[in-house]
Design an enzyme around this catalytic site. Structure first.
Site, PDB file in Angstrom:
ATOM      1  N   PRO A 104      -3.473  -1.645  -1.750  1.00 42.05           N
ATOM      2  CA  PRO A 104      -4.375  -2.473  -0.929  1.00 42.05           C
ATOM      3  C   PRO A 104      -4.569  -1.989   0.498  1.00 42.05           C
ATOM      4  CG  PRO A 104      -2.227  -3.515  -1.071  1.00 42.05           C
ATOM      5  CD  PRO A 104      -2.147  -2.287  -1.942  1.00 42.05           C
ATOM      6  N   CYS A 105      -5.210  -0.828   0.662  1.00 38.90           N
ATOM      7  CA  CYS A 105      -5.494  -0.333   2.007  1.00 38.90           C
ATOM      8  C   CYS A 105      -6.476  -1.247   2.741  1.00 38.90           C
ATOM      9  CB  CYS A 105      -6.018   1.092   1.952  1.00 38.90           C
ATOM     10  SG  CYS A 105      -7.490   1.344   0.950  1.00 38.90           S
ATOM     11  N   HIS A 106      -7.191  -2.118   1.999  1.00 37.73           N
ATOM     12  CA  HIS A 106      -8.111  -3.051   2.639  1.00 37.73           C
ATOM     13  C   HIS A 106      -7.377  -4.098   3.472  1.00 37.73           C
ATOM     14  CE1 HIS A 106      -7.016  -4.790  -1.312  1.00 37.73           C
ATOM     15  NE2 HIS A 106      -7.039  -5.955  -0.673  1.00 37.73           N
TER      16      HIS A 106
END
Length: 279
Positions: free
Chosen positions: A246-248
């Site tokens: 989850p780089c978001h």
């Protein structure tokens, strides 16, 4: 698939409009007009997609902005500053995702002897290219361009691999994360190509709770190198697995959204969608 992508584009337009105009607290009618739908149709579409009404989503965006302003100068941990006031079950990705780096040989030889199965699938955030080896998911990317270019990019990452277009259980298990019953999905395994530093950073991303946010500086501290924020940002930008890693959930320490490989509007959409699921 085309209808799903169209619905995402409508929702993305609405989210962009709400994000840009939340200080005016636009009405349902005004937001619906931006996507050329009746208020009733738009309300139903948005609620089906996000699990909350447009009004509730507007309240989330407003609360997040207020929290950021109130806590911008705090010296406490970033996560405390960025709490949105939403209840959270603190679900962790690493409860059901395991990550495995490719062997040095696999890494250096461009995927020789690897067989990679890929296909285009649908998600709430537009079409997505997903690919697997026999060990797990090796690539997952939202389509920002036409499918052929996206597939060519995938193949360039593993120039010596054998590619097969098709569907398999590994793909389906991963895609269930977008569904309401994702908690029932079997353990998801990732098979990644990356440097030791990149793998370390990606492992830290997996520990950010569902519906929460972190910063580049916080990730740098967690890997034991507080001065490596820029290097962390570069590693995050190389993340080959959209959403599952989850780089978001990583934004700038000052509260600004920061970049996202698959577009800032999609990043806002995913952050809001996750927060809405935690309501």
């Amino acid at each position: 698939m085309e209808q799903m992508d169209l619905n995402y584009q409508r929702i993305a337009t609405a989210i962009r409009y709400v994000s840009d105009n939340f200080k005016r607290q636009p009405s349902l009618e005004e937001i619906a007009d931006q996507v050329h739908l009746s208020p009733t149709h738009f309300q139903r579409l948005f609620t089906d997609w996000a699990g909350v009404t447009p009004k509730q989503f507007l309240q989330f965006v407003s609360t997040q902005h207020a929290k950021t302003i109130l806590n911008r100068d705090r010296s406490t941990l970033f996560e405390t500053a960025m709490e949105t006031g939403l209840s959270s079950t603190s679900r962790l990705h690493d409860l059901f995702i395991k990550m495995e780096g490719m062997t040095p040989a696999e890494y250096k030889n461009g995927g020789r002897h690897l067989s990679i199965t890929y296909r285009i699938a649908i998600s709430p955030f537009g079409n997505i290219l997903i690919a697997t080896t026999k060990k797990g998911i090796c690539h997952m990317a939202f389509l920002e361009e036409d499918a052929e270019k996206a597939i060519s990019h995938l193949k360039s990452q593993f120039p010596e691999a054998r590619f097969i277009e098709g569907e398999n259980e590994l793909q389906n298990n991963a895609l269930r994360i977008f569904q309401q019953d994702w908690r029932e999905a079997p353990e998801i395994k990732l098979h990644l190509k990356g440097t030791a530093f990149q793998l370390h950073v990606w492992q830290c991303l997996l520990k950010i709770p569902f519906g929460s946010l972190s910063s580049y500086g916080t990730i740098a501290q967690q890997i034991g190198n507080p001065s490596a924020s820029r290097a962390v940002g570069t590693a995050i930008g190389k993340n080959p697995i959209a959403f599952l890693i989850p780089c978001h959930r990583v934004i700038q320490s000052a509260g600004e959204l920061g970049g996202y490989m698959w577009g800032k509007t999609r990043k806002k959409a995913i952050i809001g969608w996750e927060a809405a699921k935690e309501l």
